[in-house]
Motif scaffolding. Structure first.
Motif, PDB file in Angstrom:
ATOM      1  N   ILE A 169       5.510   3.835  -8.510  1.00  0.00           N
ATOM      2  CA  ILE A 169       6.310   4.982  -7.828  1.00  0.00           C
ATOM      3  C   ILE A 169       7.659   4.289  -7.276  1.00  0.00           C
ATOM      4  CG2 ILE A 169       6.343   6.219  -5.513  1.00  0.00           C
ATOM      5  CD1 ILE A 169       3.245   6.217  -5.552  1.00  0.00           C
ATOM      6  N   GLY A 170       7.721   3.158  -6.749  1.00  0.00           N
ATOM      7  CA  GLY A 170       8.823   2.695  -6.185  1.00  0.00           C
ATOM      8  C   GLY A 170      10.261   2.334  -7.182  1.00  0.00           C
ATOM      9  N   ILE A 171       9.766   1.969  -8.332  1.00  0.00           N
ATOM     10  CA  ILE A 171      10.868   1.689  -9.173  1.00  0.00           C
ATOM     11  C   ILE A 171      11.547   2.949  -9.829  1.00  0.00           C
ATOM     12  CG2 ILE A 171       9.737  -0.593 -10.059  1.00  0.00           C
ATOM     13  CD1 ILE A 171       9.047   0.836 -12.678  1.00  0.00           C
ATOM     14  N   MET A 200       3.930   1.038   0.286  1.00  0.00           N
ATOM     15  CA  MET A 200       5.242   1.643  -0.215  1.00  0.00           C
ATOM     16  C   MET A 200       6.331   1.336   0.956  1.00  0.00           C
ATOM     17  SD  MET A 200       5.346   3.461  -2.908  1.00  0.00           S
ATOM     18  CE  MET A 200       6.663   4.382  -2.272  1.00  0.00           C
ATOM     19  N   ARG A 201       5.960   0.508   2.123  1.00  0.00           N
ATOM     20  CA  ARG A 201       7.108   0.471   2.922  1.00  0.00           C
ATOM     21  C   ARG A 201       8.221  -0.250   2.521  1.00  0.00           C
ATOM     22  NH1 ARG A 201       4.057  -1.582   8.448  1.00  0.00           N
ATOM     23  NH2 ARG A 201       4.036   0.656   9.433  1.00  0.00           N
ATOM     24  N   SER A 238       4.455   8.774  12.075  1.00  0.00           N
ATOM     25  CA  SER A 238       4.484   7.485  12.785  1.00  0.00           C
ATOM     26  C   SER A 238       4.479   6.352  11.953  1.00  0.00           C
ATOM     27  CB  SER A 238       3.308   7.337  14.006  1.00  0.00           C
ATOM     28  OG  SER A 238       3.595   6.047  14.745  1.00  0.00           O
ATOM     29  N   LEU A 239       3.721   6.386  10.905  1.00  0.00           N
ATOM     30  CA  LEU A 239       3.612   5.124  10.139  1.00  0.00           C
ATOM     31  C   LEU A 239       4.945   4.921   9.301  1.00  0.00           C
ATOM     32  CD1 LEU A 239       1.633   2.993   8.753  1.00  0.00           C
ATOM     33  CD2 LEU A 239       1.018   4.633   7.133  1.00  0.00           C
ATOM     34  N   THR A 240       5.439   5.986   8.606  1.00  0.00           N
ATOM     35  CA  THR A 240       6.456   5.724   7.837  1.00  0.00           C
ATOM     36  C   THR A 240       7.968   5.992   8.352  1.00  0.00           C
ATOM     37  OG1 THR A 240       6.486   8.228   7.011  1.00  0.00           O
ATOM     38  CG2 THR A 240       5.088   6.500   5.982  1.00  0.00           C
ATOM     39  N   GLY A 241       7.893   6.489   9.385  1.00  0.00           N
ATOM     40  CA  GLY A 241       9.443   7.106   9.935  1.00  0.00           C
ATOM     41  C   GLY A 241      10.218   8.103   9.246  1.00  0.00           C
TER      42      GLY A 241
END
Length: 410
Positions: A169-171, A200-201, A238-241
């Motif tokens: 996902i990230g790339i 994923m942060r 809350s977790l991801t903002g």
């Protein structure tokens, strides 16, 4: 215990209690959400999954967006596939008829099918290239992207691990980010999936939103209250903002628990009188299952990490095996009926619209299926009765409930 389940339990214990509480205590106003609304010129995404091509009927329900799975663009030789061109033309017609597009990029298994194993470092460049190609090639058609779907669930993630899926996902997010302009980028999870979101942060800086799929009252006999929607959305915020999109949600419009006698009748189709006998005569049972219902047999063979009978009888797959809604799998004020489904939609949208960090939601789905795509049975409520219209596109009570509820959201 399956490794993916253990990982989720550990991450849930670590992150959920604090973020669930914080989600109710922190400010819900979101400048990032307002920026997304500005980019889209859209206050609330009113979406649907898997719509038909009756554009006026779709828009008549107040629906403005289609969440569409992208066909893989290239064959093994690197040529553009006709299937992709056909898909592109199909979604262009939605766009031309006033229905906006969120595009879902292909699964890892599809990359592998076409010769690109994302687990191999030498293929990462190609994964990035395809992501950027899609962004450029669909510009003017797709206005938002969801990078693949529900990583963390084995049936979608295999053969990748969760950590490998996070990098997959990230790339893609990282590659697309410099070229996105006003297009929104993000990904989704099935339920809270705290392990996925926490991993994923480092990649969240490339996300405009995070997505979540919630199916309260449809699969398990736990947590079946409407406030769970609010709780899960607040937890993720809350977790991801990040602003949140409810990428899939819905409610089944029919189905009931089977009696013991009805379950036994199902078992007898496959030559046994009980689950115990099926386990004791496993080869005999599986041979009969394959002969009578090859679709269900193939699903069990594909997903089982051990004994297929354990999968069919000890997991949520038993709902498909017996074609039933198990006891307690319901939000009590909304029975699994056409009227109950309509009531669910009538009441859920005002709740969602009150949360400033929620950008919108995609209903699963537009139309009832004649047969369950997972088990092949016409009487299986699990995947046949989700629609706002029936299998012949006749409007159900939920169609009008959605129309009225969405009409009140400006």
């Amino acid at each position: 215990m399956e490794a993916f389940v253990k990982d989720q339990l550990i991450a849930t214990a670590k992150y959920v209690p604090y973020n669930l509480a914080a989600g109710y205590l922190r400010k819900t106003a979101s400048p990032a959400a307002e920026e997304c609304r500005r980019k889209l010129n859209c206050n609330f995404i009113k979406g649907i999954c898997h719509p038909g091509d009756n554009y006026e009927q779709i828009k008549g329900a107040g629906i403005e967006w289609n969440r569409a799975d992208i066909a893989f663009p290239f064959d093994k030789e690197g040529n553009i596939r006709q299937e992709y061109l056909d898909w592109k033309e199909k979604v262009r017609r939605y766009r031309d008829n006033g229905i906006r597009i969120m595009a879902v990029t292909p699964y890892p298994r599809t990359f592998i099918e076409f010769g690109i194993d994302p687990r191999l470092p030498e293929n990462e460049g190609r994964v990035r290239e395809i992501a950027v190609f899609l962004l450029h090639d669909l510009r003017g058609i797709a206005e938002a992207y969801q990078i693949t779907n529900e990583m963390g669930l084995p049936q979608f993630m295999k053969p990748l691990t969760t950590k490998e899926a996070v990098r997959f996902i990230g790339i893609q997010l990282e590659a697309m980010h410099p070229f996105k302009g006003d297009i929104l980028l993000g990904y989704n999870s099935s339920g809270p999936q705290t392990d996925l979101h926490s991993l994923m942060r480092p990649w969240h800086k490339y996300c405009d939103y995070v997505g979540i799929d919630i199916y309260i009252g449809c699969f398990v006999a736990a947590g079946n209250w409407m406030f769970v929607f609010d709780a899960l959305l607040r937890y993720l915020w809350s977790l991801t903002g990040k602003p949140v999109i409810l990428c899939e949600f819905g409610y089944i419009s029919g189905g009931a628990p089977k009696t013991p006698e009805e379950r036994q009748a199902v078992l007898r189709r496959y030559g046994v009188d009980s689950e115990k006998e099926a386990r004791e005569k496993l080869d005999f049972f599986l041979d009969n299952l394959k002969n009578v219902n090859e679709t269900l047999y193939n699903r069990a063979a594909k997903l089982a990490s051990g004994n297929p009978a354990d999968l069919l009888f000890d997991t949520m797959e038993r709902n498909h095996f017996y074609s039933e809604m198990p006891p307690g799998v319901v939000i009590k004020q909304y029975p699994h009926s056409p009227e109950g489904q309509a009531g669910f939609y009538r009441d859920i949208f005002p709740r969602l619209a009150k949360l400033p960090f929620v950008l919108g939601a995609f209903i699963y789905k537009w139309q009832d299926n004649e047969k369950c795509g997972y088990c092949g049975q016409a009487d299986c409520p699990q995947e046949t009765r989700w629609g706002l219209v029936d299998s012949r596109q006749n409007e159900k009570p939920s169609y009008y409930a959605v129309r009225d509820a969405l009409g009140k959201i400006l």
